[in-house]
Design an enzyme around this catalytic site. Sequence first.
Site, PDB file in Angstrom:
ATOM      1  N   ASN A 104       0.790  -1.229   0.000  1.00  0.00           N
ATOM      2  CA  ASN A 104       0.000   0.000   0.000  1.00  0.00           C
ATOM      3  C   ASN A 104       0.826   1.285   0.000  1.00  0.00           C
ATOM      4  OD1 ASN A 104      -2.421  -1.440  -0.119  1.00  0.00           O
ATOM      5  ND2 ASN A 104      -2.453  -1.715   2.091  1.00  0.00           N
ATOM      6  N   GLY A 108      -0.560  -7.677   3.427  1.00  0.00           N
ATOM      7  CA  GLY A 108       0.703  -8.294   3.821  1.00  0.00           C
ATOM      8  C   GLY A 108       0.660  -9.800   3.726  1.00  0.00           C
ATOM      9  N   HIS A 125      -9.783  -7.200   9.225  1.00  0.00           N
ATOM     10  CA  HIS A 125      -8.684  -8.164   9.152  1.00  0.00           C
ATOM     11  C   HIS A 125      -8.563  -8.899  10.495  1.00  0.00           C
ATOM     12  CE1 HIS A 125      -7.594  -6.524   5.351  1.00  0.00           C
ATOM     13  NE2 HIS A 125      -7.161  -5.374   5.825  1.00  0.00           N
ATOM     14  N   ASN A 131      -4.094  -0.352  -2.459  1.00  0.00           N
ATOM     15  CA  ASN A 131      -5.504  -0.560  -2.156  1.00  0.00           C
ATOM     16  C   ASN A 131      -6.305   0.532  -2.854  1.00  0.00           C
ATOM     17  OD1 ASN A 131      -8.092  -0.680  -0.856  1.00  0.00           O
ATOM     18  ND2 ASN A 131      -7.131  -1.818   0.812  1.00  0.00           N
ATOM     19  N   PRO A 132      -7.335   0.185  -3.613  1.00  0.00           N
ATOM     20  CA  PRO A 132      -8.128   1.212  -4.293  1.00  0.00           C
ATOM     21  C   PRO A 132      -8.683   2.282  -3.365  1.00  0.00           C
ATOM     22  CG  PRO A 132      -8.644  -0.929  -5.208  1.00  0.00           C
ATOM     23  CD  PRO A 132      -7.749  -1.172  -4.020  1.00  0.00           C
TER      24      PRO A 132
END
Length: 439
Positions: free
Chosen positions: A257, A367, A413, A279-280
């Site tokens: 990122n 990651g 996450h 990441n968009p």
Amino acid sequence: MLRRRMGYADPSSGKDILGNRSLCFIFICAFGLVTLLQQILYGKNYIKSAQQFSRLKGDETGNWTGPVNFSDDGSLKPARNGRKRYLENYDGSYEYNSTACRELRQEIMDVKVLTIDINRKIHGHGYPSSFHKSLCLSARVKTSDLFERWRNLQVCRWEQNKEETSNFKMSLSRCCNAPSFLFTTKRNTPAGTKLRYEVDTSGILPITTEVFKMFPDDMPYSKSQYKKCAVIGNGGIIKNTKCGKEIDSADFVFRCNIPPINEKYSADVGTKTDLVTINPSIITERFQKLEKWRRPFYEVLQNYENSSVVLPAFYNTRNTDVSFRVKYMLDDFDSQRGVFFFHPQYLLNVQRFWAVQGVRAKRVSSGLMLVTAALEMCEEVHLYGFWAFPMNPSGIFITHHYYDNVKPRPGFHAMPHEIFNFIHMHTRGIINVHTGQCT
């Protein structure tokens, strides 16, 4: 001000009566003196203990007759309860297969389920409640105990276990197959096919000629193509480690990122980058979806020289247009930088693979995606900047990222479980997790 308005004055207001400011001053001085004496005494004991520890080890391979522990005066003596203590000032390194190191590795492998230490002190330093819930479903070992076992293991040299690594790579090859499906390519996704999204399973993207042109002909990386790879997480654990040179010496470096790698951080995190994820949401929040000025984003990417970028364009339908704009923008600037899109089926398979290992979350982290890919692409994988707790293994509080303290979205996450798996994999000789300073 209040007393004046009420029409009376305190006759002692101008005096320092013993018990107010004087007692406070005395208390502060005494506390400071006691703290200073403790630091001096503990420092001497650590040095003394380290010297004794080297004598207790028995031989150069680290085969001592039994574990050691601290006595009341800070010196070392054989431990009766089998627990080892971490020696912060110990400079030695024991062989991987020494008796001591086998015992230390077994102590970590014995930890099957992790729970966090819940108390007021930790609550006061930013643990979200969802974080507690995710780790307390089946308590076995507290994080403080795991930290101690991890610290103990640092006296042992890490070596790759060829058999364990090979078996793990075979499992990944069967489930995920990064050399063929890590990215969406013309080979694995022909024109005219319909690509199903990773999460929006009802959504289907027709692979038109225009979309097809954006894909590489085939995977640019093959199985075990690189000797030594470094995957760099963004955790605060990497601050002040001076690992930059060691990271830059790797054959291939992954980053997550587009983190900052300028002079302020390069001594710790290095600068070499071969592949970086984007990441968009970063494009949306920091660069207004590239709908207006695009040069600021282009200049950020220039910090990564000729590294390739990879985006999860097919995670859901919202990500697609934003990810495609990155490709269009770089083409407009005549950039030769590679732009790749994760294959949605690969990411789905990775999610399922780690769920079996206990990492159950809405989505695995960037990651973990890179670590998974690196395990197939590289002979040897080293991790830096991966940690999921608000304190380091020595119990000192650290920032969430090495460049800020912005917390992740709760419940998205399962970072603690990811790190828990990494620690076990390090112990098994599959990956090398670096959480201390580099020499």
